[in-house]
Design a protein around this motif. Structure first.
Motif, PDB file in Angstrom:
ATOM      1  N   UNK A   3      22.635 -39.576   7.639  1.00  0.00           N
ATOM      2  CA  UNK A   3      22.323 -40.985   7.347  1.00  0.00           C
ATOM      3  C   UNK A   3      21.598 -41.678   8.493  1.00  0.00           C
ATOM      4  N   UNK A   4      22.007 -41.396   9.735  1.00  0.00           N
ATOM      5  CA  UNK A   4      21.337 -42.002  10.891  1.00  0.00           C
ATOM      6  C   UNK A   4      19.881 -41.556  10.936  1.00  0.00           C
ATOM      7  N   UNK A   5      19.666 -40.266  10.745  1.00  0.00           N
ATOM      8  CA  UNK A   5      18.330 -39.686  10.789  1.00  0.00           C
ATOM      9  C   UNK A   5      17.435 -40.258   9.692  1.00  0.00           C
ATOM     10  N   UNK A   6      17.916 -40.187   8.462  1.00  0.00           N
ATOM     11  CA  UNK A   6      17.087 -40.606   7.331  1.00  0.00           C
ATOM     12  C   UNK A   6      16.872 -42.117   7.307  1.00  0.00           C
ATOM     13  N   UNK A   7      17.951 -42.879   7.477  1.00  0.00           N
ATOM     14  CA  UNK A   7      17.828 -44.339   7.422  1.00  0.00           C
ATOM     15  C   UNK A   7      16.985 -44.876   8.571  1.00  0.00           C
TER      16      UNK A   7
END
Length: 475
Positions: free
Chosen positions: A215-219
């Protein structure tokens, strides 16, 4: 060595060179028609996996969301940053349209292959599930096809676990050295240690890490792209017009016109979302769900996130900027870096390096699990599993510190080509079974069942693990 390179080169030419991409496209369209456009019918339902209401009641099991995030982490990688840039450079803006098309078609393929992986999964002694195309071959087609499962497993280990992890190590070390000035040895050592900590924890630790990292990477990447899009909102209609016109040859940006756009869009899209390649089903099978189709729907969503969302972010960052020159020779990562910097400043080079690090790390742990799952089909030896873990740590370090060493893994792409062909054969042979299970899912929904449940008694002719379909689980 020269002889082996010739052999694998020929295999690569026979698969990726001319046959595999058209086959993937044709099969994807066929599956879409046979399933009644299932990716569109259940599109709204895909988002349910993100809700906390749908999480498993068993804290020790792998949830559908965790399986989704692990597969997103595997699908999302350098192809979303560098690959999209290469597609636009060689195929023009129209390549983006054909990436979208192949993603929409691939969503149906992914739903089928991942549903089959779920259907034939097996519960292990520790309660975890294992599945994927290899086990679908053994339990769906019969023991007489075990040799085909072994071929599949060997190709999966060779391509993803070994070859692609060397390339990921090289990508991380190269990005850190160029942008931050960090020695390849330092980056390689850190990446190897961190990866080792995760992979020695097995699929449960991989899933827990993915639940945080992905989630950190994609968002983070999506939000950065949204800032660029909002800043250039006035130019967005013109970009869409350019994409459509180039896609259908109404406007030629590069040599080859519409043909180049189609070829690059389809090729880069398939490489990015992996639909039909037989990799993601291995992760899909780990989830604890009520019905195989529910995880198939979730994994179809993974393709949507990879291509329609994240690849589009890269495309808009490039096409809304003034760095892109049609047909110009420029490294894919560099084009994306320079485009982002032209919008928001040079500091974004460091941001993109960080994102690349996360993309590569998530791919490494995903690739490792694919190798572990494939090896478990060949042998049950824990010593062999631990040996694979140690070997992969060495491969990651080698790829990081010696850029030229990645040439040793020339067999990766040809092996993936064979892997995909085997997987497509299995999908087509088992498609009637998947259609039966899909009909069961639809029948329950029509009867008012909000969360369909697979009852093994309804499929007495199938070699299913009945223990895999008991207990409180999520949708």
């Amino acid at each position: 060595m020269g002889f082996l390179e010739t052999i694998f080169g020929a295999i690569g030419d026979l698969t990726w060179g001319w046959s595999l991409i058209p086959i993937l496209v044709v099969f994807g369209v066929f599956i879409t028609l046979m399933t009644g456009f299932v990716q569109f019918q259940f599109f709204k339902r895909m988002f349910r996996v993100l809700s906390s209401k749908n999480q498993s009641g068993d804290p020790t099991s792998i949830s559908a969301r965790e399986a989704l995030l692990v597969s997103v982490g595997g699908r999302v990688g350098g192809g979303n940053i560098a690959g999209v840039a290469v597609a636009i450079t060689l195929g023009g803006p129209g390549a983006v349209f054909w990436m979208w098309v192949i993603a929409l078609v691939g969503m149906a393929t992914s739903l089928v292959e991942c549903s089959l992986a779920q259907l034939y999964k097996r519960r292990q002694e520790n309660g975890d599930f294992r599945g994927g195309p290899a086990r679908a071959i053994i339990h769906g087609l019969g023991q007489q096809y075990k040799w085909l499962a072994i071929v599949y497993a060997v190709c999966l280990i060779a391509s993803f676990a070994i070859g692609f992890n060397a390339f990921q190590g090289n990508t991380v070390a190269g990005a850190a050295e160029e942008s931050l000035g960090v020695s390849r040895y330092i980056t390689g050592a850190l990446l190897t240690v961190i990866s080792g900590f995760v992979v020695f924890g097995g699929i449960r630790r991989i899933a827990k890490v993915a639940d945080v990292v992905i989630p950190v990477m994609a968002l983070g990447y999506i939000l950065m792209a949204l800032v660029v899009i909002v800043m250039n909102a006035g130019d967005l209609p013109a970009v869409f017009v350019s994409i459509i016109q180039n896609a259908f040859g109404l406007e030629e940006a590069v040599g080859g016109g519409m043909g180049a756009a189609i070829a690059q869009g389809l090729r880069r899209g398939l490489f990015s979302n992996e639909a039909g390649l037989g990799s993601a089903p291995n992760v899909a099978a780990t989830a604890h769900v009520r019905h195989p189709i529910s995880q198939g729907i979730t994994q179809s969503f993974s393709v949507f996130i990879d291509t329609i969302v994240i690849c589009s972010c890269t495309a808009f960052v490039i096409l809304l900027g003034d760095v892109y020159v049609p047909g110009a020779e420029i490294d894919g990562v560099v084009l994306t870096q320079q485009s982002l910097a032209s919008h928001l400043g040079d500091w974004t080079r460091y941001f993109l390096t960080f994102i690349i690090l996360l993309f590569a790390f998530s791919s490494i742990i995903y690739n490792y699990y694919l190798g572990e799952n494939a090896l478990s089909v060949i042998t049950k030896s824990k010593l062999a599993i631990n040996g694979l873990r140690v070997a992969i740590m060495g491969i990651i370090f080698l790829g990081a510190v010696a850029p030229g060493a990645t040439a040793v893994f020339f067999f990766s792409d040809p092996a993936m080509g064979l892997l995909a062909l085997v997987n497509l054969v299995v999908i087509m042979m088992l498609l009637p079974t998947c259609l039966r299970v899909l009909a069961d899912f639809r029948k329950q929904l029509k009867a008012g069942v909000d969360r369909p449940v697979l009852n093994p008694d309804d499929f007495p002719d199938l070699d299913l693990d009945r223990t895999a379909w008991t207990g409180k689980v999520e949708n």
